[in-house]
Each structure stands twice: as structure tokens, then as C-alpha cells.
Design a protein around this motif. Structure first.
Motif, PDB file in Angstrom:
ATOM      1  N   SER A  30     -13.185   0.161   0.959  1.00  0.00           N
ATOM      2  CA  SER A  30     -11.855  -0.412   0.877  1.00  0.00           C
ATOM      3  C   SER A  30     -11.572  -1.276   1.877  1.00  0.00           C
ATOM      4  O   SER A  30     -11.102  -2.528   1.787  1.00  0.00           O
ATOM      5  CB  SER A  30     -10.758   0.797   0.925  1.00  0.00           C
ATOM      6  OG  SER A  30     -11.063   1.317   2.201  1.00  0.00           O
ATOM      7  N   TRP A  34     -10.660  -5.441   1.320  1.00  0.00           N
ATOM      8  CA  TRP A  34      -9.476  -6.122   2.042  1.00  0.00           C
ATOM      9  C   TRP A  34     -10.066  -7.212   2.755  1.00  0.00           C
ATOM     10  O   TRP A  34      -9.326  -8.296   2.539  1.00  0.00           O
ATOM     11  CB  TRP A  34      -8.905  -4.937   2.835  1.00  0.00           C
ATOM     12  CG  TRP A  34      -7.532  -5.214   3.249  1.00  0.00           C
ATOM     13  CD1 TRP A  34      -6.732  -6.186   3.055  1.00  0.00           C
ATOM     14  CD2 TRP A  34      -6.763  -4.492   4.193  1.00  0.00           C
ATOM     15  NE1 TRP A  34      -5.477  -6.093   3.751  1.00  0.00           N
ATOM     16  CE2 TRP A  34      -5.655  -4.861   4.384  1.00  0.00           C
ATOM     17  CE3 TRP A  34      -6.941  -3.138   4.745  1.00  0.00           C
ATOM     18  CZ2 TRP A  34      -4.537  -4.250   5.162  1.00  0.00           C
ATOM     19  CZ3 TRP A  34      -5.945  -2.507   5.671  1.00  0.00           C
ATOM     20  CH2 TRP A  34      -4.920  -3.178   5.888  1.00  0.00           C
ATOM     21  N   ALA A  37     -10.988  -9.995   0.319  1.00  0.00           N
ATOM     22  CA  ALA A  37      -9.875 -10.814  -0.224  1.00  0.00           C
ATOM     23  C   ALA A  37      -9.094 -11.667   0.590  1.00  0.00           C
ATOM     24  O   ALA A  37      -8.920 -12.988  -0.069  1.00  0.00           O
ATOM     25  CB  ALA A  37      -8.740  -9.638  -0.655  1.00  0.00           C
ATOM     26  N   PHE A  38      -9.189 -11.550   1.901  1.00  0.00           N
ATOM     27  CA  PHE A  38      -8.486 -12.440   2.813  1.00  0.00           C
ATOM     28  C   PHE A  38      -9.422 -13.671   2.842  1.00  0.00           C
ATOM     29  O   PHE A  38      -8.874 -14.948   2.935  1.00  0.00           O
ATOM     30  CB  PHE A  38      -8.262 -11.870   4.214  1.00  0.00           C
ATOM     31  CG  PHE A  38      -7.116 -11.146   4.441  1.00  0.00           C
ATOM     32  CD1 PHE A  38      -5.962 -11.647   4.002  1.00  0.00           C
ATOM     33  CD2 PHE A  38      -7.247  -9.858   4.947  1.00  0.00           C
ATOM     34  CE1 PHE A  38      -4.801 -10.732   4.204  1.00  0.00           C
ATOM     35  CE2 PHE A  38      -6.144  -9.060   5.166  1.00  0.00           C
ATOM     36  CZ  PHE A  38      -5.060  -9.352   4.643  1.00  0.00           C
ATOM     37  N   MET A  70      -2.724 -10.023  -5.152  1.00  0.00           N
ATOM     38  CA  MET A  70      -3.731  -9.658  -4.050  1.00  0.00           C
ATOM     39  C   MET A  70      -3.041  -8.453  -3.228  1.00  0.00           C
ATOM     40  O   MET A  70      -3.644  -7.816  -2.616  1.00  0.00           O
ATOM     41  CB  MET A  70      -4.192 -10.860  -2.922  1.00  0.00           C
ATOM     42  CG  MET A  70      -5.341 -11.481  -4.115  1.00  0.00           C
ATOM     43  SD  MET A  70      -5.818 -12.735  -2.693  1.00  0.00           S
ATOM     44  CE  MET A  70      -6.240 -11.868  -1.259  1.00  0.00           C
ATOM     45  N   ASN A  71      -1.683  -8.685  -2.872  1.00  0.00           N
ATOM     46  CA  ASN A  71      -1.001  -7.716  -1.884  1.00  0.00           C
ATOM     47  C   ASN A  71      -0.897  -6.444  -2.622  1.00  0.00           C
ATOM     48  O   ASN A  71      -1.091  -5.481  -1.953  1.00  0.00           O
ATOM     49  CB  ASN A  71       0.616  -8.344  -1.713  1.00  0.00           C
ATOM     50  CG  ASN A  71       1.214  -7.578  -0.861  1.00  0.00           C
ATOM     51  OD1 ASN A  71       0.370  -7.034   0.189  1.00  0.00           O
ATOM     52  ND2 ASN A  71       2.349  -7.601  -0.818  1.00  0.00           N
ATOM     53  N   GLU A  74      -4.409  -5.084  -1.754  1.00  0.00           N
ATOM     54  CA  GLU A  74      -4.765  -4.880  -0.382  1.00  0.00           C
ATOM     55  C   GLU A  74      -3.815  -3.463  -0.032  1.00  0.00           C
ATOM     56  O   GLU A  74      -4.208  -2.712   0.808  1.00  0.00           O
ATOM     57  CB  GLU A  74      -4.026  -5.976   0.466  1.00  0.00           C
ATOM     58  CG  GLU A  74      -4.737  -7.316   0.421  1.00  0.00           C
ATOM     59  CD  GLU A  74      -4.019  -8.509   0.879  1.00  0.00           C
ATOM     60  OE1 GLU A  74      -2.860  -8.346   1.153  1.00  0.00           O
ATOM     61  OE2 GLU A  74      -4.928  -9.343   1.185  1.00  0.00           O
ATOM     62  N   TRP A  75      -2.419  -3.149  -0.630  1.00  0.00           N
ATOM     63  CA  TRP A  75      -1.983  -2.066  -0.240  1.00  0.00           C
ATOM     64  C   TRP A  75      -2.609  -0.635  -0.831  1.00  0.00           C
ATOM     65  O   TRP A  75      -2.931   0.151  -0.009  1.00  0.00           O
ATOM     66  CB  TRP A  75      -0.502  -1.720  -1.022  1.00  0.00           C
ATOM     67  CG  TRP A  75       0.563  -2.664  -0.259  1.00  0.00           C
ATOM     68  CD1 TRP A  75       1.052  -3.726  -0.507  1.00  0.00           C
ATOM     69  CD2 TRP A  75       1.158  -2.074   0.907  1.00  0.00           C
ATOM     70  NE1 TRP A  75       1.928  -4.044   0.565  1.00  0.00           N
ATOM     71  CE2 TRP A  75       2.056  -2.889   1.413  1.00  0.00           C
ATOM     72  CE3 TRP A  75       0.958  -0.716   1.620  1.00  0.00           C
ATOM     73  CZ2 TRP A  75       2.892  -2.769   2.781  1.00  0.00           C
ATOM     74  CZ3 TRP A  75       1.690  -0.819   2.842  1.00  0.00           C
ATOM     75  CH2 TRP A  75       2.720  -1.663   3.270  1.00  0.00           C
ATOM     76  N   CYS A  77      -6.141  -0.471  -0.963  1.00  0.00           N
ATOM     77  CA  CYS A  77      -7.149  -0.440   0.093  1.00  0.00           C
ATOM     78  C   CYS A  77      -6.849  -0.014   1.203  1.00  0.00           C
ATOM     79  O   CYS A  77      -7.492   0.934   1.826  1.00  0.00           O
ATOM     80  CB  CYS A  77      -7.958  -1.970   0.138  1.00  0.00           C
ATOM     81  SG  CYS A  77      -8.566  -2.494  -1.335  1.00  0.00           S
ATOM     82  N   ALA A  78      -5.629  -0.462   1.599  1.00  0.00           N
ATOM     83  CA  ALA A  78      -5.058   0.349   3.120  1.00  0.00           C
ATOM     84  C   ALA A  78      -4.962   1.625   3.183  1.00  0.00           C
ATOM     85  O   ALA A  78      -5.131   2.386   3.762  1.00  0.00           O
ATOM     86  CB  ALA A  78      -3.866  -0.495   3.518  1.00  0.00           C
TER      87      ALA A  78
END
Length: 92
Positions: A30, A34, A37-38, A70-71, A74-75, A77-78
Motif C-alpha cells: 500500500s 501510494w 502514484a505521487f 488518485m486521491n 491514496e485514501w 492505501c493510507a
């Protein structure tokens, strides 16, 4: 009786090691997604979008849509990374 207890302890130990390994893999995966992706957005997406599209406004709108999607990733994954880390701390 001692043989049965030894088998139960070995099975429990094996189960805990498997869980720790699985949680570590989930956490690493994860965090890798993340971070990837950045890097991908900054290097492979944003630059070409602003360079190739005729209007900066159009490029900004398209980039905003991509960042919004993407957000969400990311959530997820976080949350997976945080849950894995907390579970690993509790099990150790």
C-alpha cells in the motif's frame, strides 16, 4: 499432554508468523502504490498534460480530474497501511 501442548504452540507460532508476514506485505504494497502514484503523477502525467494540451485551463481541469481519482486510491492505501501497522504493533 506435553506433546499436544507443543503442537498447539507450534501451530499458534506459525499462524502469528504468517499473519505478521501478510500484514507486512500489505503495508509495504500500500505504501509503494501510494508513493508510486505521487511519482507517476508528477513525472509522467502532469508534465505531458500541460505540455501537449493547447490550453492551460484545459490541462488544469484534466489534471484536477486525475488528482481527484488518485486521491481516492491514496485514501484506501493510507487506511490499509495504517490498519496493517496498528495490527502489527498489537501482535508484537
Amino acid at each position: 499432554m506435553p506433546v499436544t501442548q507443543n503442537i498447539n504452540q507450534n501451530a499458534t507460532s506459525c499462524f502469528l508468523r504468517f499473519n505478521n508476514m501478510l500484514l507486512s506485505i500489505l503495508k509495504s504494497l500500500s505504501l509503494g502504490i501510494w508513493l508510486g502514484a505521487f511519482i507517476m503523477l508528477g513525472y509522467a502525467v502532469a508534465g505531458p498534460i500541460f505540455h501537449e494540451l493547447p490550453s492551460k485551463t484545459l490541462a488544469g481541469v484534466l489534471n484536477g480530474i486525475i488528482i481527484g481519482r488518485m486521491n481516492q486510491i491514496e485514501w484506501v492505501c493510507a487506511i490499509v497501511a495504517l490498519a496493517s501497522s496498528i495490527t502489527l504493533l498489537i501482535l508484537k
